[in-house]
Design an enzyme around this catalytic site. Sequence first.
Site, short mmCIF file in Angstrom:
data_model
loop_
_atom_site.label_atom_id
_atom_site.label_comp_id
_atom_site.label_asym_id
_atom_site.label_seq_id
_atom_site.Cartn_x
_atom_site.Cartn_y
_atom_site.Cartn_z
N LEU A 1 0.86 -1.19 0.00
CA LEU A 1 0.00 0.00 0.00
C LEU A 1 0.90 1.24 0.00
O LEU A 1 1.82 1.34 0.81
CB LEU A 1 -0.86 -0.03 1.27
CG LEU A 1 -1.62 1.24 1.65
CD1 LEU A 1 -2.60 1.65 0.58
CD2 LEU A 1 -2.35 1.01 2.97
N GLY B 1 -0.19 8.84 -1.19
CA GLY B 1 0.27 10.01 -1.95
C GLY B 1 0.68 9.72 -3.38
O GLY B 1 1.73 10.19 -3.84
N SER C 1 -0.56 10.70 -6.60
CA SER C 1 -1.48 11.53 -7.39
C SER C 1 -0.83 12.12 -8.63
O SER C 1 -1.50 12.78 -9.41
CB SER C 1 -2.03 12.67 -6.52
OG SER C 1 -0.98 13.54 -6.14
N GLY D 1 5.66 11.73 -9.65
CA GLY D 1 5.97 11.58 -8.23
C GLY D 1 6.67 10.26 -7.89
O GLY D 1 6.60 9.28 -8.62
N GLY E 1 5.78 8.25 -5.55
CA GLY E 1 4.80 7.22 -5.24
C GLY E 1 4.44 6.40 -6.47
O GLY E 1 4.37 5.17 -6.41
N TYR F 1 9.96 21.89 6.85
CA TYR F 1 10.03 20.58 6.18
C TYR F 1 11.05 19.69 6.87
O TYR F 1 10.79 18.53 7.20
CB TYR F 1 10.39 20.81 4.71
CG TYR F 1 10.55 19.56 3.89
CD1 TYR F 1 9.43 18.85 3.46
CD2 TYR F 1 11.81 19.09 3.52
CE1 TYR F 1 9.58 17.70 2.69
CE2 TYR F 1 11.96 17.95 2.76
CZ TYR F 1 10.84 17.26 2.34
OH TYR F 1 10.98 16.12 1.59
N1 LIG Z 1 11.26 14.94 -4.67
C1 LIG Z 1 12.30 14.96 -3.85
O1 LIG Z 1 13.41 15.39 -4.19
C2 LIG Z 1 12.17 14.39 -2.46
C3 LIG Z 1 13.32 14.28 -1.67
C4 LIG Z 1 13.22 13.74 -0.39
C5 LIG Z 1 11.99 13.33 0.08
N2 LIG Z 1 10.87 13.46 -0.71
C6 LIG Z 1 9.59 12.99 -0.17
O2 LIG Z 1 9.02 12.08 -1.09
C7 LIG Z 1 7.60 12.06 -0.94
C8 LIG Z 1 6.94 12.22 -2.30
O3 LIG Z 1 7.28 13.48 -2.82
P1 LIG Z 1 7.26 13.83 -4.38
O4 LIG Z 1 8.43 14.69 -4.62
O5 LIG Z 1 7.10 12.59 -5.18
O6 LIG Z 1 6.01 14.81 -4.52
P2 LIG Z 1 4.43 14.59 -4.73
O7 LIG Z 1 4.15 13.82 -5.95
O8 LIG Z 1 3.85 15.95 -4.58
O9 LIG Z 1 4.03 13.67 -3.51
C9 LIG Z 1 3.37 14.11 -2.38
C10 LIG Z 1 2.05 13.39 -2.32
O10 LIG Z 1 1.50 13.55 -1.01
C11 LIG Z 1 0.10 13.65 -1.19
N3 LIG Z 1 -0.59 14.16 -0.01
C12 LIG Z 1 -0.45 15.34 0.62
N4 LIG Z 1 -1.31 15.41 1.65
C13 LIG Z 1 -2.01 14.25 1.66
C14 LIG Z 1 -3.06 13.71 2.46
N5 LIG Z 1 -3.57 14.41 3.49
N6 LIG Z 1 -3.54 12.47 2.20
C15 LIG Z 1 -3.05 11.76 1.18
N7 LIG Z 1 -2.06 12.21 0.36
C16 LIG Z 1 -1.57 13.45 0.60
C17 LIG Z 1 -0.04 14.56 -2.40
O11 LIG Z 1 -1.35 14.45 -2.89
P3 LIG Z 1 -2.19 15.70 -3.51
O12 LIG Z 1 -1.87 15.70 -4.96
O13 LIG Z 1 -3.60 15.34 -3.20
O14 LIG Z 1 -1.73 16.94 -2.79
C18 LIG Z 1 0.99 13.93 -3.31
O15 LIG Z 1 0.44 12.83 -3.99
C19 LIG Z 1 7.26 13.19 0.04
O16 LIG Z 1 7.11 12.64 1.35
C20 LIG Z 1 8.52 14.06 0.01
O17 LIG Z 1 8.71 14.79 1.19
C21 LIG Z 1 10.93 13.98 -1.97
#
Ligand SMILES: NC(=O)c1ccc[n+]([C@@H]2O[C@H](COP(=O)([O-])OP(=O)(O)OC[C@H]3O[C@@H](n4cnc5c(N)ncnc54)[C@H](OP(=O)(O)O)[C@@H]3O)[C@@H](O)[C@H]2O)c1
Length: 261
Positions: free
Chosen positions: A24, A27, A29, A33, A35, A181
């Site tokens: 499972l 996030g 979406s 991303g 996910g 953050y």
């Molecule tokens: N990208 C990087 O360089 C990086 C580096 C280190 C760590 N991370 C971590 O990796 C993870 C994914 O990030 P990403 O960069 O791939 O960006 P992202 O696609 O924006 O992923 C964040 C996800 O969290 C969801 N979300 C926020 N609030 C939520 C809630 N209440 N319930 C369910 N889903 C919710 C968002 O959904 P909505 O579309 O509905 O808002 C989105 O799908 C995050 O935890 C981030 O901190 C990313």
Amino acid sequence: MVFNFFSTLGLFYINKMPNKKIALITGVSREMGLGFETAKQLAQKKYRVIITARDYYKVKELADRLLAEGLDVLPFALDILSDDSVENLVSKIETNFGKLHVLVNNAGGFYDAGANALDTSLAFAHEVFETNLFGAWRMIKSFTPLLEKSGEGVVVNITSGAGTYSDPDFGLISKSDTPLYGITKLALNGLTVKLAPILKTKGILINAVNPGFAATYPGYAEWGARPVAQGAKGIVWAAILPKDGPTGSFFMDGKNIGWQL
Ligand SMILES: NC(=O)c1ccc[n+]([C@@H]2O[C@H](COP(=O)([O-])OP(=O)(O)OC[C@H]3O[C@@H](n4cnc5c(N)ncnc54)[C@H](OP(=O)(O)O)[C@@H]3O)[C@@H](O)[C@H]2O)c1
């Protein structure tokens, strides 16, 4: 009711398939991303992957893309801030599968670049903690019984170099200014450490994984971000750890990197 109709259809289809490990991911979406890429890689490893997002239509569209590639995924709406939403999913998974092998707490974000901790609004700080810490905590508390039932449960909390002291680019003592953050991810690391011995008694591993700076948004690659597939690979590594694997640690690319000074 479209949500229920498709979900029921999906569960019917998926229950006809042979036993597989169930993962499972929160996030999911956005196609860019972490996910989505993690779901793809786990499904390629023959996991049955339940992907979730607040907006059912977004996650359904992403699931359709993976299904078209012959991958075993199922979309559900999930808001990790809502007890009702989380408990609804627990009950659906319990009814249809009886257990869960892997929980990836990926939902999160709120990258407050350029902010300083003294000026940060506490109302906003509460909001970010709700998602980055309490959302993941709620998921773990609610899914622990199903993870325990699998006999080999694994939790992966997606953290960040910003939640370490000494990451040279993003750590708390680096020049990077993402205070809120970073503090929430530091707290998530702490939660990982505190839950590890408790979950171990239930046969569940829990680790934090830093995917590194990954190109999940347009423009990130130009700033030096690495491919999303590379970040997701380290998440998948932690998700498929064997039963006697490490727990309570902080990994990047399969290496224990620690998060202290
Ligand atoms: N990208 C990087 O360089 C990086 C580096 C280190 C760590 N991370 C971590 O990796 C993870 C994914 O990030 P990403 O960069 O791939 O960006 P992202 O696609 O924006 O992923 C964040 C996800 O969290 C969801 N979300 C926020 N609030 C939520 C809630 N209440 N319930 C369910 N889903 C919710 C968002 O959904 P909505 O579309 O509905 O808002 C989105 O799908 C995050 O935890 C981030 O901190 C990313």
